[in-house]
Design a protein around this motif. Structure first.
Motif, PDB file in Angstrom:
ATOM      1  N   VAL A 286      36.270 -30.958  45.707  1.00 11.42           N
ATOM      2  CA  VAL A 286      37.469 -30.184  46.030  1.00 11.42           C
ATOM      3  C   VAL A 286      37.088 -28.728  46.231  1.00 11.42           C
ATOM      4  N   GLY A 287      38.007 -27.991  46.840  1.00 13.06           N
ATOM      5  CA  GLY A 287      37.721 -26.592  47.132  1.00 13.06           C
ATOM      6  C   GLY A 287      38.334 -25.610  46.171  1.00 13.06           C
ATOM      7  N   ALA A 288      39.188 -26.091  45.259  1.00 17.18           N
ATOM      8  CA  ALA A 288      39.827 -25.187  44.316  1.00 17.18           C
ATOM      9  C   ALA A 288      40.224 -25.947  43.065  1.00 17.18           C
ATOM     10  N   LEU A 289      40.211 -25.242  41.944  1.00 16.65           N
ATOM     11  CA  LEU A 289      40.594 -25.799  40.662  1.00 16.65           C
ATOM     12  C   LEU A 289      41.769 -25.001  40.118  1.00 16.65           C
ATOM     13  N   SER A 290      42.881 -25.695  39.864  1.00 13.81           N
ATOM     14  CA  SER A 290      44.083 -25.091  39.279  1.00 13.81           C
ATOM     15  C   SER A 290      44.141 -25.489  37.814  1.00 13.81           C
ATOM     16  N   ILE A 291      44.226 -24.481  36.923  1.00 11.46           N
ATOM     17  CA  ILE A 291      44.187 -24.787  35.490  1.00 11.46           C
ATOM     18  C   ILE A 291      45.019 -23.776  34.704  1.00 11.46           C
ATOM     19  N   PRO A 292      45.729 -24.205  33.661  1.00  6.24           N
ATOM     20  CA  PRO A 292      46.596 -23.292  32.903  1.00  6.24           C
ATOM     21  C   PRO A 292      45.812 -22.285  32.078  1.00  6.24           C
ATOM     22  N   LEU A 293      46.124 -21.005  32.285  1.00  3.21           N
ATOM     23  CA  LEU A 293      45.517 -19.932  31.505  1.00  3.21           C
ATOM     24  C   LEU A 293      46.565 -18.887  31.133  1.00  3.21           C
ATOM     25  N   GLY A 294      47.839 -19.280  31.206  1.00  5.36           N
ATOM     26  CA  GLY A 294      48.916 -18.329  30.955  1.00  5.36           C
ATOM     27  C   GLY A 294      49.754 -18.654  29.736  1.00  5.36           C
ATOM     28  N   ASN A 295      49.282 -19.555  28.880  1.00  8.27           N
ATOM     29  CA  ASN A 295      50.056 -19.928  27.697  1.00  8.27           C
ATOM     30  C   ASN A 295      49.286 -19.557  26.432  1.00  8.27           C
ATOM     31  N   PRO A 296      49.963 -19.494  25.291  1.00  8.95           N
ATOM     32  CA  PRO A 296      49.311 -18.992  24.063  1.00  8.95           C
ATOM     33  C   PRO A 296      48.142 -19.833  23.571  1.00  8.95           C
ATOM     34  N   ARG A 297      48.062 -21.105  23.975  1.00  5.10           N
ATOM     35  CA  ARG A 297      46.990 -21.959  23.483  1.00  5.10           C
ATOM     36  C   ARG A 297      45.726 -21.862  24.331  1.00  5.10           C
ATOM     37  N   HIS A 298      45.862 -21.464  25.583  1.00  5.81           N
ATOM     38  CA  HIS A 298      44.695 -21.536  26.475  1.00  5.81           C
ATOM     39  C   HIS A 298      44.364 -20.233  27.209  1.00  5.81           C
ATOM     40  N   GLU A 299      45.147 -19.195  27.013  1.00  6.62           N
ATOM     41  CA  GLU A 299      44.867 -17.946  27.723  1.00  6.62           C
ATOM     42  C   GLU A 299      43.470 -17.417  27.405  1.00  6.62           C
ATOM     43  N   HIS A 300      43.020 -17.625  26.178  1.00  2.00           N
ATOM     44  CA  HIS A 300      41.709 -17.107  25.784  1.00  2.00           C
ATOM     45  C   HIS A 300      40.562 -17.797  26.513  1.00  2.00           C
ATOM     46  N   GLU A 301      40.834 -18.967  27.107  1.00  2.00           N
ATOM     47  CA  GLU A 301      39.764 -19.737  27.727  1.00  2.00           C
ATOM     48  C   GLU A 301      39.394 -19.250  29.123  1.00  2.00           C
ATOM     49  N   THR A 302      40.038 -18.193  29.579  1.00  2.00           N
ATOM     50  CA  THR A 302      39.640 -17.609  30.868  1.00  2.00           C
ATOM     51  C   THR A 302      38.153 -17.286  30.888  1.00  2.00           C
ATOM     52  N   VAL A 303      37.618 -16.843  29.764  1.00  2.00           N
ATOM     53  CA  VAL A 303      36.207 -16.453  29.716  1.00  2.00           C
ATOM     54  C   VAL A 303      35.279 -17.641  29.921  1.00  2.00           C
ATOM     55  N   ALA A 304      35.800 -18.857  29.787  1.00  4.94           N
ATOM     56  CA  ALA A 304      34.942 -20.034  29.984  1.00  4.94           C
ATOM     57  C   ALA A 304      34.350 -20.061  31.387  1.00  4.94           C
ATOM     58  N   PHE A 305      35.061 -19.451  32.331  1.00 10.93           N
ATOM     59  CA  PHE A 305      34.574 -19.458  33.710  1.00 10.93           C
ATOM     60  C   PHE A 305      33.461 -18.428  33.923  1.00 10.93           C
ATOM     61  N   LYS A 306      33.257 -17.567  32.956  1.00 12.96           N
ATOM     62  CA  LYS A 306      32.091 -16.684  32.993  1.00 12.96           C
ATOM     63  C   LYS A 306      30.867 -17.412  32.463  1.00 12.96           C
ATOM     64  N   HIS A 307      31.073 -18.214  31.428  1.00 14.40           N
ATOM     65  CA  HIS A 307      29.967 -18.943  30.821  1.00 14.40           C
ATOM     66  C   HIS A 307      29.635 -20.230  31.570  1.00 14.40           C
ATOM     67  N   ASN A 308      30.627 -20.768  32.276  1.00 15.73           N
ATOM     68  CA  ASN A 308      30.437 -21.979  33.093  1.00 15.73           C
ATOM     69  C   ASN A 308      30.895 -21.656  34.512  1.00 15.73           C
ATOM     70  N   PRO A 309      30.083 -20.948  35.292  1.00 14.33           N
ATOM     71  CA  PRO A 309      30.529 -20.414  36.582  1.00 14.33           C
ATOM     72  C   PRO A 309      31.013 -21.488  37.550  1.00 14.33           C
ATOM     73  N   LEU A 310      32.052 -21.127  38.305  1.00 17.56           N
ATOM     74  CA  LEU A 310      32.532 -22.003  39.364  1.00 17.56           C
ATOM     75  C   LEU A 310      31.427 -22.264  40.375  1.00 17.56           C
ATOM     76  N   PRO A 311      31.365 -23.471  40.927  1.00 15.54           N
ATOM     77  CA  PRO A 311      30.475 -23.695  42.070  1.00 15.54           C
ATOM     78  C   PRO A 311      30.839 -22.710  43.196  1.00 15.54           C
ATOM     79  N   GLU A 312      29.868 -22.337  43.962  1.00 18.25           N
ATOM     80  CA  GLU A 312      30.080 -21.283  44.961  1.00 18.25           C
ATOM     81  C   GLU A 312      31.165 -21.618  45.978  1.00 18.25           C
ATOM     82  N   HIS A 313      31.400 -22.901  46.215  1.00 19.96           N
ATOM     83  CA  HIS A 313      32.383 -23.271  47.229  1.00 19.96           C
ATOM     84  C   HIS A 313      33.806 -23.362  46.678  1.00 19.96           C
ATOM     85  N   MET A 314      33.974 -23.197  45.374  1.00 20.64           N
ATOM     86  CA  MET A 314      35.284 -23.392  44.753  1.00 20.64           C
ATOM     87  C   MET A 314      36.028 -22.084  44.538  1.00 20.64           C
TER      88      MET A 314
END
Length: 394
Positions: A286-314
């Protein structure tokens, strides 16, 4: 799929508030009760028109039909495929088991079962599943959407949602005595082959395809609530394999994948961390990943995309609006969340701001008041404008 080349583009996850009159008719049709077919057609047309107009008025860039013609984001498929029948009851989520007081509270809030779409008591796969040859259901939905689009200035892009093979097979479970599928793997891959018909039809009409796959995170607390994490991750890998089978010949840049932990307003204390999922999700074509990062349980997980970088095409479509609460996000808060996603990904052009999930995933299950939901989409657009000024200021 457009990127945010000169400003942060905005979108949402799929379902939008339906008029109550439409929800009631959709539920009656699903339950095979008597209903006025002509009235339903009129209500669907009005619901799609309101969804398109509402998105444009809110200032969104990438829009859809609000899923107005569907009784549920996943269960609609029963009306388009053979092989389903009877009734089965899914396991309750861990939230309901660990917090019985919360379960009672939710039951009171949801209301009378006879008025609700089937969510936990859906049909099961009793025989071979087969998608309608005529494609009548998806064709009618696309026709209604395009009729409404013609009455407005063209948006940046359009998308249509479709249930993923995994969410179909974890919502409408395989009957134990199903003669066509000896294993769940057989069932999952068979559904993938059939759902490809719908996916191809959407792409052929020039829309982006969004696959709704909450199973890739949510089933950790439902089907696999009492299983080891490894068993769940193995199932996630199977579902991604099925997605790739169904997307054969479809360019990845035409597809966005929505993954979530379920959009109920609950504790969510047992949700699987996104870091556990990303290595498998990145295997999806797929070309894009949609994931919840705006709620109190998961907002902190935004940094996961720094430690697990998106594939270049996504691209990343971070949810920056919580769809389970009637709190109205301040645009500055929205901008902060967008900028945090940009920092984590490292490229502003690969971010399109979205919502955590849908506002009306099932008819009659809306937990956010419609006027608040539309205001939230307006706040999304305002927040994206503020973030754009910050990100393109030098």
């Amino acid at each position: 799929m457009k990127q945010s080349t000169d400003r942060i583009l905005t979108t949402h996850t799929g379902s939008l508030p339906r008029p109550q009159s439409l929800s009631q008719l959709l539920v009656r049709r699903e339950k095979r009760a008597a209903f006025d077919a002509e009235a339903l057609d009129r209500e669907i047309a009005a619901g799609v028109a309101a969804a398109v107009r509402g998105q444009i008025d809110a200032g969104l860039d990438v829009i859809n039909d609000g899923e107005a013609p569907r009784v549920g984001f996943s269960t609609y498929i029963i009306e388009r495929m053979t092989g389903f029948g009877g009734e089965q009851r899914r396991k309750p989520a861990l939230d309901m088991q660990r917090f019985p007081g919360y379960a009672e509270h939710m039951a009171r809030q949801i209301g009378v079962a006879d008025d609700l779409a089937r969510v936990w008591d859906t049909a099961e796969a009793q025989g071979a599943v087969y998608y309608e040859d005529s494609l009548a259901g998806v064709t009618a939905e696309l026709d209604a959407f395009e009729t409404c689009l013609a009455e407005h200035p063209a948006p940046a892009e359009t998308f249509i949602t479709a249930a993923s093979p995994g969410v179909v097979t974890t919502t409408m479970l395989r009957a134990e005595n199903n003669p066509s599928y000896a294993t769940d793997r057989d069932y999952v891959l068979a559904v993938a082959e059939q759902m490809k018909k719908e996916y191809d039809a959407i792409i052929a009409r020039g829309h982006l395809l969004q696959l709704d796959a909450p199973d890739l995170a949510m089933e950790r607390v439902i089907m696999f609530g009492d299983a080891p994490l490894g068993d769940f991750l193995d199932r996630v890998a199977l579902h991604v394999e099925a997605i790739n089978l169904a997307l054969a010949d479809i360019p990845p840049e035409k597809v966005r994948l929505h993954v979530c932990w379920g959009n109920w307003q609950g504790p969510h204390q047992d949700d699987v961390p996104v870091a556990e999922l990303l290595p498998i999700l990145y295997q999806a074509k797929v070309g894009a990943l949609s994931i919840p990062l705006g709620n109190p349980r998961h907002e902190h997980e935004t940094v996961a995309f720094k430690h697990n970088p998106l594939p270049e095409h996504m691209l990343l479509l971070p949810g920056v609006i919580d769809v389970t609460t009637n709190y109205l996000e301040h645009p500055e808060v929205v901008a902060n969340r967008i900028c945090a996603a940009v920092e984590a990904v490292g490229n502003r052009e690969r971010i399109i701001a979205g919502t955590d999930c849908g506002f009306g995933t099932f008819a009659s299950y809306e937990f956010v008041a419609p006027d608040v939901a539309w205001a939230k989409l307006g706040a999304l657009a305002e927040g994206a404008a503020i973030a754009s000024k910050r990100l393109w200021s030098n």
